[in-house]
Design a protein around this motif. Structure first.
Motif, PDB file in Angstrom:
ATOM      1  N   GLN A   1      22.233  67.809  78.176  1.00  0.00           N
ATOM      2  CA  GLN A   1      23.448  67.248  78.797  1.00  0.00           C
ATOM      3  C   GLN A   1      23.169  66.826  80.245  1.00  0.00           C
ATOM      4  N   THR A   2      24.039  65.966  80.762  1.00  0.00           N
ATOM      5  CA  THR A   2      23.883  65.483  82.138  1.00  0.00           C
ATOM      6  C   THR A   2      24.715  66.347  83.078  1.00  0.00           C
ATOM      7  N   HIS A   3      24.049  67.182  83.853  1.00  0.00           N
ATOM      8  CA  HIS A   3      24.750  68.003  84.845  1.00  0.00           C
ATOM      9  C   HIS A   3      23.896  68.114  86.099  1.00  0.00           C
ATOM     10  N   THR A   4      24.590  68.211  87.220  1.00  0.00           N
ATOM     11  CA  THR A   4      23.914  68.363  88.506  1.00  0.00           C
ATOM     12  C   THR A   4      23.555  69.825  88.719  1.00  0.00           C
ATOM     13  N   ILE A   5      22.420  70.054  89.376  1.00  0.00           N
ATOM     14  CA  ILE A   5      22.071  71.432  89.744  1.00  0.00           C
ATOM     15  C   ILE A   5      21.799  71.506  91.245  1.00  0.00           C
ATOM     16  N   LEU A   6      21.950  72.692  91.801  1.00  0.00           N
ATOM     17  CA  LEU A   6      21.683  72.875  93.238  1.00  0.00           C
ATOM     18  C   LEU A   6      21.262  74.330  93.468  1.00  0.00           C
TER      19      LEU A   6
ATOM     20  N   THR B   1      21.153  62.513  90.749  1.00  0.00           N
ATOM     21  CA  THR B   1      20.853  62.945  89.370  1.00  0.00           C
ATOM     22  C   THR B   1      21.061  61.793  88.382  1.00  0.00           C
ATOM     23  N   PRO B   2      20.020  61.424  87.625  1.00  0.00           N
ATOM     24  CA  PRO B   2      20.170  60.296  86.688  1.00  0.00           C
ATOM     25  C   PRO B   2      20.956  60.709  85.438  1.00  0.00           C
TER      26      PRO B   2
ATOM     27  N   GLN C   1      14.271  69.699  86.040  1.00  0.00           N
ATOM     28  CA  GLN C   1      13.052  70.517  86.098  1.00  0.00           C
ATOM     29  C   GLN C   1      12.124  69.987  87.182  1.00  0.00           C
ATOM     30  N   ALA C   2      12.065  68.658  87.316  1.00  0.00           N
ATOM     31  CA  ALA C   2      11.164  68.049  88.301  1.00  0.00           C
ATOM     32  C   ALA C   2      11.545  68.429  89.726  1.00  0.00           C
ATOM     33  N   ILE C   3      12.825  68.379  90.035  1.00  0.00           N
ATOM     34  CA  ILE C   3      13.221  68.665  91.424  1.00  0.00           C
ATOM     35  C   ILE C   3      13.071  70.168  91.723  1.00  0.00           C
ATOM     36  N   MET C   4      13.310  71.006  90.703  1.00  0.00           N
ATOM     37  CA  MET C   4      13.046  72.442  90.896  1.00  0.00           C
ATOM     38  C   MET C   4      11.555  72.661  91.145  1.00  0.00           C
ATOM     39  N   ASP C   5      10.725  71.976  90.357  1.00  0.00           N
ATOM     40  CA  ASP C   5       9.275  72.152  90.486  1.00  0.00           C
ATOM     41  C   ASP C   5       8.782  71.630  91.831  1.00  0.00           C
ATOM     42  N   LEU C   6       9.369  70.525  92.274  1.00  0.00           N
ATOM     43  CA  LEU C   6       8.955  69.987  93.574  1.00  0.00           C
ATOM     44  C   LEU C   6       9.199  71.037  94.665  1.00  0.00           C
ATOM     45  N   GLY C   7      10.381  71.661  94.608  1.00  0.00           N
ATOM     46  CA  GLY C   7      10.715  72.688  95.599  1.00  0.00           C
ATOM     47  C   GLY C   7       9.805  73.905  95.495  1.00  0.00           C
ATOM     48  N   ALA C   8       9.424  74.248  94.265  1.00  0.00           N
ATOM     49  CA  ALA C   8       8.608  75.456  94.080  1.00  0.00           C
ATOM     50  C   ALA C   8       7.135  75.222  94.394  1.00  0.00           C
TER      51      ALA C   8
END
Ligand code: SF4
Length: 348
Positions: A134-139, A174-175, A184-191
């Protein structure tokens, strides 16, 4: 290498395809249950710490029904050392709620998922995007750090206004397609690259338009929490030892600090007790205060009673420090039990 003119999401997705983390244990399949457990464990805890806890948890509680039926002591036991125990109590409660209200099936809508204890909007969005596409924003914490730096967002992200600004930015970026991969990509970038300390900006796929990097001010973002001095509180942990060298533990009430965990009884002062030995004081730090703990060995004939008249009597049990039962312990209690196992106290 991602094309530098592509939009933010396209660059992140291209980077994720080659450099993202893909072999994490909760990524083995797209089942909501393991994804939910991992998302809760990953709140406030690093991936490398979470992995062995996650594996043990899934082994003992392979699905929602088993978790819902498990005694809370078993759940807290597997959580011992991971901290923030409300997360474990909420998982247990939420599993029972899913059994009762959703016939044991993890719910599919954002409204239903945020109803579960311990699940906020970002965690719900992450679970639903990873499990159901599903399309949802995360923060989460990693995303906040990336967006704070990329947009050079002023203010501490713990402030509602700053949080809301970051949420708006996250929402815009968020696309609609490939949301799970993007999240997952933006979480991984931060990690992995936009780390708390020593970020690896030269390898970052969004460095071209990163405002903090352009200003040469990466270290200033996210703006840190305003410093306040943590107060220091004192407590005595009362260690009562019987002739079998067992110590008396009590279960704390389900809510509050160390809720549901087994601890030594505590007292603010020891004037009324017969103390046979005082052990070295040590400090345990919570997010809001330091707790200076003085363990004292008390005469076992004195029945410790830290309950006041208002509370229900707390369950107690005698415990062998060398073979403590499989229940949840507060970290300082675990430490004291290990110490007592190594150096048994001989009562005169
Ligand atoms: S360029 Fe550096 S600071 Fe900016 S988003 Fe990338 S890793 Fe983070």
């Amino acid at each position: 290498m991602p094309n530098s003119t592509a939009n933010f999401a396209e660059r992140l997705l291209a980077w994720y395809a080659t450099d993202g983390r893909k072999g994490l244990p909760w990524q083995r399949n797209r089942e909501p249950y393991p994804i939910w457990i991992s998302e809760i464990m990953l709140q406030q805890t690093q991936v490398t710490t979470v992995i062995p806890y996650f594996e043990r948890f899934l082994h003992q509680f392979p699905n929602i029904a088993v978790l819902a039926q498990a005694p809370i002591d078993d759940v807290l036991y597997l959580w011992t050392g991971l901290g923030y125990y409300a997360r474990a109590r909420n998982l247990h409660k939420a599993a029972q709620q899913i059994q009762k209200n959703h016939a044991g099936q993890f719910p599919h809508t954002l409204d239903q998922v945020v109803e579960l204890p311990g699940v906020g909007l970002s965690t719900a969005g992450a679970i639903l995007s990873f499990a159901f596409g599903q399309t949802h924003t995360i923060l989460d914490g990693n995303v906040k750090r990336v967006l704070s730096r990329h947009g050079a967002v002023e203010g501490w992200p713990g402030k509602t206004q700053v949080h809301n600004t970051l949420w708006e930015i996250a929402d815009e970026l968020t696309p609609k397609d490939q949301t799970a991969q993007y999240n997952q990509a933006i979480m991984d970038l931060g990690a992995t690259l936009c780390r708390r300390s020593k970020p690896d900006c030269p390898r970052c796929p969004v460095k071209q338009d990163c405002s903090a990097l352009t200003k040469n001010a990466v270290a200033q973002y996210p703006v840190p929490k305003p410093k306040t001095k943590k107060p220091v509180r004192q407590t005595f942990m009362l260690i009562s030892i019987n002739e079998q060298q067992e110590v008396l533990l009590e279960r704390r009430p389900p809510v509050g600090i160390w809720g549901g965990l087994w601890c030594f009884p505590e007292a603010d002062e020891t004037a009324q007790l017969t103390i046979s030995q005082q052990l070295s004081q040590f400090r345990h730090t919570f997010s809001h205060y330091h707790l200076d703990i003085t363990p004292v060995i008390i005469n076992s004939k004195v029945k410790p009673n830290s309950n006041n008249n208002v509370e229900e009597p707390r369950p107690t049990q005698w415990c062998n420090p060398s073979a403590p039962p499989a229940v949840g312990y507060a970290a300082p209690v675990k430490k004291l039990l290990a110490m007592l196992a190594n150096q048994p106290i001989v009562l005169s």
